[in-house]
Design a protein around this motif. Structure first.
Motif, mmCIF file in Angstrom:
data_model
loop_
_atom_site.group_PDB
_atom_site.id
_atom_site.type_symbol
_atom_site.label_atom_id
_atom_site.label_comp_id
_atom_site.label_asym_id
_atom_site.label_seq_id
_atom_site.Cartn_x
_atom_site.Cartn_y
_atom_site.Cartn_z
ATOM 1 N N LEU A 28 42.001 -3.205 45.377
ATOM 2 C CA LEU A 28 42.657 -1.963 45.777
ATOM 3 C C LEU A 28 43.309 -2.110 47.155
ATOM 4 N N LEU A 29 44.560 -1.664 47.246
ATOM 5 C CA LEU A 29 45.302 -1.723 48.507
ATOM 6 C C LEU A 29 45.441 -0.351 49.157
ATOM 7 N N ALA A 30 45.490 0.701 48.344
ATOM 8 C CA ALA A 30 45.687 2.044 48.889
ATOM 9 C C ALA A 30 44.892 3.044 48.077
ATOM 10 N N LEU A 31 44.193 3.934 48.773
ATOM 11 C CA LEU A 31 43.407 4.980 48.121
ATOM 12 C C LEU A 31 43.581 6.263 48.915
ATOM 13 N N ASP A 32 44.193 7.251 48.295
ATOM 14 C CA ASP A 32 44.420 8.523 48.973
ATOM 15 C C ASP A 32 43.816 9.647 48.139
ATOM 16 N N LEU A 33 42.716 10.200 48.628
ATOM 17 C CA LEU A 33 42.046 11.326 47.966
ATOM 18 C C LEU A 33 42.078 12.565 48.856
ATOM 19 N N SER A 34 42.969 12.597 49.805
ATOM 20 C CA SER A 34 42.993 13.696 50.774
ATOM 21 C C SER A 34 43.419 15.010 50.134
ATOM 22 N N GLU A 35 43.183 16.109 50.851
ATOM 23 C CA GLU A 35 43.645 17.434 50.436
ATOM 24 C C GLU A 35 43.114 17.833 49.065
ATOM 25 N N ASN A 36 41.814 17.654 48.885
ATOM 26 C CA ASN A 36 41.156 18.107 47.658
ATOM 27 C C ASN A 36 39.921 18.913 48.049
ATOM 28 N N ASN A 37 39.009 19.075 47.124
ATOM 29 C CA ASN A 37 37.765 19.791 47.406
ATOM 30 C C ASN A 37 36.556 18.887 47.179
#
Lengths: 363, 131
Positions: free
Chosen positions: A318-327
């Motif tokens: 994995l190079l990029a993981l974006d889980l921002s702006e969730n609950n």
């Protein structure tokens, strides 16, 4: 011996030369009577040396307009005027080119509407009109291009719906690129019947409605890019999913909802998985960790809940993981320090508690 | 909340690119100029003569971020890295869509850059390396 000439083709070429400004003087110095027109730069002829079969310029400033007399090159099979700084309309006289297979007019400043007469060019295999200033709708008549393999109309100012019948009789289409326009309405359901389709790019338009379910069951599709539209509804469930060649799955910036189904887990060639800026609910799927070629996961700005799956820490590619702006809730798993190839990670603006694991410092 | 993050439509320069590679600021370093992806850089993002500093109102190549405009006559931010397209955008031929410099740098992207530098400046050390 001097090859046989035909005056009609010669006259057409001379008028083409007359209609362009030729700012670098290339045609002026090369297209002269001292050489047969079949040897002129950009011109190719049939084996007899009599008929022009190709007129091809790419990345060369010509300026000016396209001569209507190109329509007199009756044996023309390839017309390529790409990135040649041309302006003005596409001549309707092109409908006199029954042998035309390749029409590339990309990267110019051509304007006006896309002429409906292009639908008469039934031998056409490649139609590139992208990156111009065309406006108006996509002509319904393009549905007659039953040999078409590539349709690229992106990066114009096209509006109105994609004609619903556009893909009813184009079984050889492998690439559809209509992105960066102002197209409205629904994605035609007949897209799903294109058994050879490899690339579907409809991003940055105003398309609405749901994704036709058949799009998720296509054997050769490598890229789905519908980012930045007004599409809605759920993604079909596991039983409807069959995209074995899919590499790019980009549905971001729409209004999709419902849980993320497990169907994409069967896409073993998947490289990019982006559902960011939608209304997806439920949990972050742990099956994402089982995708051997996946390098980027963008799920930010949704309504996802639950914990960050610790299984993702096993996916060292994995190079990029974006889980921002969730609950999302719970803690950041310390195992994420194992993702040594990671270039970007974000869990911002969630409900995460606890401390930042020391192992994150290994990244 | 879901749709609050839609960015304003970006208007790209779209003129014919030249040989110069565009530059981006630290906030946009590592991102594809077309889609913001952070993986698989595949091709340098070439810009037109005007946006590379050969003319026009876009600032010089060494100062201006072609994504957010940071550094064009402003203090602090400046272009620090070459711009690139990612693999998927090259495959979709976005690298051929003309000069990618944004001519109407919106508040969303500029604010992102401002936040980045604001956060960094609180720590002190990063800004000193920009001197």
């Amino acid at each position: 011996l001097t090859p046989p000439y035909n005056n009609t083709d010669l006259a057409a070429l001379l008028d083409f030369k007359e209609q362009v400004k030729d700012p670098n003087g290339i045609l002026a110095s090369n297209w002269t009577a001292s050489a047969p027109f079949c040897s002129w730069i950009g011109v190719s002829c049939d084996s007899s040396g009599k008929w022009v079969t190709g007129l091809e310029f790419e990345d060369m400033a010509l300026e000016g307009t396209i001569s209507p007399q190109i329509g007199n090159l009756s044996f023309l099979s390839s017309l390529v005027l790409s990135n040649t700084t041309l302006i003005g309309p596409v001549p309707t006289e092109l409908d006199r080119l029954p042998r035309l297979q390749t029409l590339v007019l990309s990267y110019n400043s051509l304007s006006g509407t896309i002429p409906s007469i292009l639908g008469n060019l039934t031998r056409l295999e490649s139609l590139y009109l992208n990156s111009n200033k065309f406006f108006g709708g996509i002509p319904q008549e393009l549905a007659n291009l039953n040999n078409l393999q590539i349709l690229r109309l992106s990066d114009n100012d096209l509006s109105g719906p994609i004609p619903q019948g556009l893909f009813n009789n184009t079984p050889n289409l492998s690439r559809i690129q209509l992105g960066s326009n102002r197209l409205t309405g629904a994605i035609p359901g007949s897209v799903g019947s294109l058994s050879k389709l490899e690339m579907l790019v409809l991003e940055n338009n105003l398309l609405s409605g749901s994704m036709p379910a058949a799009i998720f069951n296509m054997s050769y599709l490598q890229a789905i890019a519908v980012t930045r539209n007004n599409l809605r509804g759920p993604i079909p469930g596991n039983e409807s999913f069959h995209l074995p060649m899919l590499e790019f799955f980009s549905l971001g910036e729409n209004w999709f909802d419902g849980p993320i189904p497990s169907g994409p887990s069967k896409c073993q060639n998947l490289d990019l998985f982006s559902l960011a800026v939608n209304n997806f609910t439920g949990s972050v799927p742990s099956w994402l960790a089982t995708m051997p070629n996946l390098t980027a996961i963008y799920l930010s700005t949704n309504e996802l809940t639950g914990k960050i799956p610790v299984e993702l820490s096993n996916h060292t590619g994995l190079l990029a993981l974006d889980l921002s702006e969730n609950n999302l809730e719970g803690e950041i798993p310390p195992e994420f320090g194992q993702l040594r190839n990671l270039r970007y990670i974000s869990f911002a603006n969630n409900q995460i508690t606890g401390t930042i694991p020391e192992s994150i410092g290994n990244l | 909340m879901a749709m609050a993050k839609h960015q304003a439509d970006l208007v790209r320069c779209s003129r014919q690119p030249g040989a110069a590679v565009g530059r981006v600021c630290a906030a946009h370093d590592g991102r594809c100029v077309a889609c913001d992806s952070m993986v698989r850089p595949a091709a340098p993002a070439r810009v037109c003569d005007g946006c590379s500093g050969g003319g026009g109102g876009h600032g010089s190549r060494s100062e201006r971020c072609l994504v957010c405009g940071a550094g064009a006559g402003e203090g602090g931010a400046a272009a620090v890295a070459d711009a690139y397209y990612c693999r998927s955008c090259v495959q979709m031929e976005k690298d051929r869509d003309g000069c990618p410099a944004v001519v109407n740098a919106g508040t969303a992207r500029r604010d992102a850059a401002a936040f980045f530098f604001s956060a960094r400046s609180k720590r002190g050390g990063f800004r000193s390396t920009m001197a």
